[in-house]
Design a protein around this motif. Structure first.
Motif: not given
Length: 432
Positions: A118-124, A181-184, A188-191
């Protein structure tokens, strides 16, 4: 003319097993867009209109993604949603949008798990939507290839879908992921870079499989087929390498699939190289090469068993060792080796070299490449005045609560299906 790889099924006792040729991970699931917290922000009719339009188009797009019978390229909602969400990530001037952190987005991963990131980021959001569209193209290619009815247009579509998917993953990898933000993100995450790289290379390699199959059925020169197969094996190898550092719990099954294809196409490359060397009267080299092809094919068979029992997330029963394209290679290698050994005993009397002949051939025809993806421009509704209608300074970015990370139901998707007929030709492929 095009070739597409058909699916094949065999009967085992009373159970019918569909032996698909392509491994497919699950579609990503997402939760509905929550805008309740935006009441202090939406102080104008224009702002309300934009948010309502975004919610509507997003819901429509998510509902369409699992329909493998629909063509993503002729699905208007893709072109309708992407410009809207881009306006939340980027302003008309090209700078970051003041709305970038206004909404929460929840997405699961294609490699497993119902617990969303979960992120509050439109780029995400853009990254995850694009990945899911890429997966949609991959699954549509598999769906079309599983059909009993083939025509030139359908065969070409398989090839185009895979190259289009590769282009989408390439776009997210090059243009979107650097702004996350790669730290989040888990590895193995898709992005993430490894997963996007693997998807891009896999799709390119699978598109190239169509070319290899076409060359075999049309009986092109063995040196050309050897070079194409060698290049295809290398693409699968690069995809496998990209996953090497990822959590084994999630990538083991996917990697076994890629490793099957690495060995399989390496065996194809050596098989046709052996045939080619015999035409050059290099019988000793031919024998050495064909023995290597036998070895690689047996290794591929072993990896097929490992793949079937490997832990991991995938859709459908994928049993490549039962597919005719796989099954028919072994006897071809054996026949070519028998011929070379026989010819050497009667005519050539050449010594079998200790070192393998190098696969120096570089394919100059038939190499697949991603079709570049172009992100639609920011929607015309996002004027400088429209951004001012959002009083974002009056509210903080939405907080992520524990309930936001509750499990999501799996994404609904059409069954890929499979053909029930054997394929009676040299390669196990169908030519159109």
């Amino acid at each position: 003319m095009y070739v597409t790889i058909k699916y094949y099924s065999i009967r085992n006792s009373n159970k019918q097993d569909m032996s698909h040729w392509f491994h497919r991970n699950c579609l990503k699931a997402t939760g509905p867009l929550d805008t309740k917290h935006l009441t202090p922000v939406l102080t104008s009719q224009k702002a309300n209109q934009i948010v309502n339009e975004l919610k509507q188009k997003r819901a429509q797009l998510v509902s369409k993604m699992g329909d493998l019978l629909s063509d993503p390229r002729s699905t208007p909602v893709i072109e309708e949603y992407l410009p809207l969400i881009r306006g939340f990530a980027q302003s008309v001037s090209g700078a970051a949008s003041p709305l970038q952190n206004l909404l929460k987005f929840r997405w699961t991963q294609s490699l497993g798990g119902r617990n969303p990131e979960v992120q509050n980021d439109a780029v995400f959001e853009i990254a995850n939507v694009c990945v899911n569209i890429g997966l949609w193209y991959m699954k549509r290619a598999a769906k079309i290839a599983s059909s009993n009815n083939y025509a030139e247009a359908e065969a070409k579509e398989v090839h185009t879908c895979l190259r289009t998917a590769a282009g989408i993953f390439e776009y997210v990898l090059d243009k979107v992921s650097p702004h996350l933000d790669s730290s989040k993100l888990e590895d193995w995450f898709d992005i993430t870079v490894p997963i996007l790289t693997a998807y891009k290379l896999e799709c390119t390699a699978e598109a190239q499989e169509v070319t290899v199959a076409r060359a075999i059925e049309l009986k092109h020169k063995p040196d050309l087929i050897s070079a194409l197969a060698h290049e295809t094996s290398k693409l699968f190898s690069d995809a496998d390498t990209a996953l090497r550092e990822c959590d084994v719990e999630f990538v083991t099954k996917w990697r076994r699939y890629l490793q099957v294809k690495i060995k399989f196409y390496a065996a194809y490359a050596r098989s046709f190289q052996g045939e080619y060397l015999l035409t050059l009267d290099k019988c000793g080299d031919s024998i050495k090469t064909l023995r290597e092809a036998q070895k690689l094919y047996k290794e591929a068979q072993g990896l097929c068993k490992q793949y079937e029992h490997a832990p991991g997330n995938s859709v459908g029963e994928v049993r490549p060792a039962r597919h005719p394209f796989f099954q028919k290679l072994g006897p071809v290698i054996d026949l070519r080796l028998s011929k070379s050994e026989r010819e050497n005993g009667f005519i050539y009397y050449q010594k079998i070299p200790e070192e393998l002949p190098e696969l120096e051939l570089k394919a100059t025809f038939g190499l697949a490449a991603p079709i570049p993806f172009e992100m639609p421009e920011v929607h015309a509704i996002f004027t400088e005045e429209a951004y001012k209608d959002f009083t974002v300074q009056e509210t903080a970015p939405p907080k992520i609560s524990g309930s936001d990370k509750d499990d999501l139901p799996p994404a609904k998707e059409t069954d890929i299906g499979g053909d029930t007929k054997n394929i009676d030709n040299d390669s196990g492929c169908v030519i159109q």
